[in-house]
Design an enzyme around this catalytic site. Structure first.
Site, PDB file in Angstrom:
ATOM      1  N   TYR A  64      47.798  27.092  29.432  1.00  0.00           N
ATOM      2  CA  TYR A  64      47.093  26.510  28.285  1.00  0.00           C
ATOM      3  C   TYR A  64      46.373  25.276  28.782  1.00  0.00           C
ATOM      4  CZ  TYR A  64      47.289  28.633  23.767  1.00  0.00           C
ATOM      5  OH  TYR A  64      47.021  29.438  22.701  1.00  0.00           O
ATOM      6  N   GLU A  66      43.842  23.258  26.680  1.00  0.00           N
ATOM      7  CA  GLU A  66      42.927  22.723  25.661  1.00  0.00           C
ATOM      8  C   GLU A  66      42.444  21.347  26.097  1.00  0.00           C
ATOM      9  OE1 GLU A  66      44.864  22.868  21.902  1.00  0.00           O
ATOM     10  OE2 GLU A  66      44.815  25.044  21.839  1.00  0.00           O
ATOM     11  N   ASP A 241      19.212  31.620  23.169  1.00  0.00           N
ATOM     12  CA  ASP A 241      20.344  32.466  23.553  1.00  0.00           C
ATOM     13  C   ASP A 241      19.829  33.392  24.659  1.00  0.00           C
ATOM     14  OD1 ASP A 241      22.251  34.416  23.817  1.00  0.00           O
ATOM     15  OD2 ASP A 241      22.487  34.802  21.670  1.00  0.00           O
ATOM     16  N   THR A 270      25.780  34.732  27.766  1.00  0.00           N
ATOM     17  CA  THR A 270      26.975  35.430  28.220  1.00  0.00           C
ATOM     18  C   THR A 270      26.943  35.369  29.742  1.00  0.00           C
ATOM     19  OG1 THR A 270      25.775  37.520  28.230  1.00  0.00           O
ATOM     20  CG2 THR A 270      27.114  37.064  26.293  1.00  0.00           C
ATOM     21  N   LYS A 273      26.280  39.974  31.577  1.00  0.00           N
ATOM     22  CA  LYS A 273      25.194  40.965  31.506  1.00  0.00           C
ATOM     23  C   LYS A 273      24.383  40.867  32.806  1.00  0.00           C
ATOM     24  CE  LYS A 273      24.893  40.104  26.514  1.00  0.00           C
ATOM     25  NZ  LYS A 273      25.710  41.004  25.744  1.00  0.00           N
ATOM     26  N   ARG A 279      33.401  38.790  31.854  1.00  0.00           N
ATOM     27  CA  ARG A 279      33.058  38.727  30.431  1.00  0.00           C
ATOM     28  C   ARG A 279      33.300  37.305  29.954  1.00  0.00           C
ATOM     29  NH1 ARG A 279      32.095  43.623  28.435  1.00  0.00           N
ATOM     30  NH2 ARG A 279      31.544  42.584  26.511  1.00  0.00           N
TER      31      ARG A 279
END
Ligand code: PLP
Length: 478
Positions: A64, A66, A241, A270, A273, A279
């Site tokens: 974790y 954060e 984007d 992203t 692609k 991903r």
């Protein structure tokens, strides 16, 4: 890198997995076999490198983390700091951005982070003004209440879905369509191209808070300098984007007016692609929005995925190598060769061609819907997806279009000669397929008739074509 290292790594991993749940190990092996055999023309997919894939399968997944580098809400994040900082550094260098936020889990998440950062920065809420707060964290409950009411009135101007825009650019099925009052700009019905005068007119009328550029199915370059001028003329924040074409920006195929980074206030993408990474998503911005962007977790994101951030660092390092620029150029050369091959055979293409990684076929000339064409191609070993075309008469479900893209096949090494063969295979399937009928004899938008012998023959030809370009040639699983 020896041939053995990659094979050994994946074989050993599968052996370990097989000892716990053999069906998962089998499915992973089967997926490689399927991907090796199919002519993958999905414009949004690619094949990440073995190094990128391997980076995701380890104990970073257990952490974790954060917060941001050096400012975590959990102890013991020093190694996560290393990989997150590396990924951000590579992203900044690669794209020439002042700030990079590499935590978003996906493109949708990256857009949410950007929307929220813009709102937090720009919303002129009376509550915010009254409280004179500069940071979202300083808001009181009453401020939040006022802000929530304000959000309903925020305006976004983005590309319409049927012109190639994305759901996250203010459309109803996505939260952006509920956060924002949306209006869209389309394309010129005669040319299929963005008409910048019309965009400027819409911006003047609508006065959006955010002007969004970027697309999932527009086969042309966008002039981001002009779009920024339009945004500036109405005081809008300009967001791009670049999820689909990030690889072409990274590989310096899109430069000058066509590189979004120097022109936009904020850029999202992203990483999986055309950029060929794991991903995930990413946000790039200048110093003005950096603080708000870095609040993405926990504002709209769950804990970051350290294993994926590590893989982003690896993939971005790969994209900084000179051979990536060559790869990016070949993606476009291949898309143009595919478009020319289709045009020569009489296929109708939206905008009459392409200058990026994708080609949008209007299959109504073959008498088919997108859904019929997609399934007939799939039967023939060619993987594509149906897509609306501008002013589509068949709606978003059946559609009249097929979207194809070249990032994946280019990664396998196919070149312009193979694109001509691919165009021939696609044209043969589409011209041999006819629309089917429902049980009551009425025409169906889904059913189709294709002689299985033709589908088998094309499948075999597709497999033969791919045989010369093995996928993950260094990896053998048995
Ligand atoms: N933005 C654009 C332009 C896209 O094309 C996509 C995905 O297709 C996304 C965002 C969403 O990306 P993800 O599926 O990673 O959430």
């Amino acid at each position: 890198m020896s041939l053995n290292a990659e094979s050994t790594a994946f074989r050993s991993a599968l052996e370990v997995i097989r000892a716990v749940e053999p069906r998962v190990a089998d499915a992973i092996g089967a997926e490689l076999a399927d991907q090796r055999e199919s002519l993958k023309l999905i414009a949004s997919e690619n094949y990440a490198s073995p190094a990128t894939l391997l980076t995701m399968g380890n104990w970073f997944s257990d952490k974790y983390a954060e917060g941001t580098v050096g400012r975590r809400f959990y102890a013991g994040c020093q190694n996560v700091d290393t990989v997150e900082a590396l990924a951000a550094e590579h992203a900044k260098e690669l794209f020439g951005a002042a700030h990079a936020y590499v935590q978003p889990h996906s493109g949708i998440d990256a857009n949410l982070v950007a929307f929220w950062a813009i709102l937090a920065d720009r919303v002129e809420s009376p509550a915010l003004k009254k409280a004179q707060v500069r940071q979202v964290n300083d808001l009181t409950e009453a401020d939040w209440f006022a802000l929530r009411r304000e959000l309903g009135n925020q305006r976004m101007l983005g590309m319409s879905l049927d012109a190639g825009g994305h759901l996250t650019h203010g459309f109803r099925p996505n939260i952006s369509g509920k956060m924002f009052d949306q209006r869209s700009y389309g394309t010129d019905p005669a040319t299929g191209l963005i008409d910048y005068d019309r965009v400027a007119e819409a911006a003047r009328e609508f006065k959006p808070l955010i002007l969004v550029a970027g697309y999932s199915a527009y086969p042309r370059k966008v002039n981001f300098r002009i779009m920024r001028e339009i945004a500036d003329s109405v005081g809008a924040t300009f967001m791009v984007d670049m999820a689909h074409f990030a690889g072409l920006v990274a590989g310096k195929v899109f430069t000058g007016d066509f590189d979004p980074v120097p022109h936009a206030h904020i850029v999202t993408t992203t990483t999986h692609k055309s950029l060929r990474g794991p991903r995930g998503g990413m946000v790039l911005c200048g110093p003005e929005l950096a603080d708000q962007v870095d609040r993405g977790c926990p504002m709209v994101l769950g804990g970051p995925l350290p294993h994926v951030m590590a893989a982003k660092a690896v993939a971005l390092a790969e994209a900084r190598r000179p051979d990536f620029a060559d790869y990016a150029q070949r993606i476009v050369d291949n898309a143009q060769a595919l478009a020319e091959g289709l045009l020569r055979r009489g296929t109708t293409l939206v905008t009459g061609g392409t200058d990026n990684h994708l080609v949008l076929l209007d299959v109504s000339g073959y008498g088919l819907t997108g859904r019929q064409a997609e399934q007939a191609l799939l039967d023939s070993g060619i993987v594509t997806n149906r897509n609306a075309v501008p002013q589509d008469r068949n709606g978003a479900w059946y559609t009249s279009g097929i979207r194809i893209g070249t990032p994946a096949l280019t990664s396998r090494g196919l070149g312009t000669a193979e694109m001509d063969v691919t165009a021939e295979l696609i044209h043969t399937v589409l011209s041999q397929t006819t629309p089917g009928a429902n049980a009551d004899g009425t025409p169906s938008k889904a059913k189709y008739v294709l002689d299985p012998a033709v589908a088998d023959k094309i499948s075999k030809q597709a497999t033969d074509l791919l045989a010369g370009f093995p996928l993950y040639p260094t990896i053998t699983l048995s």
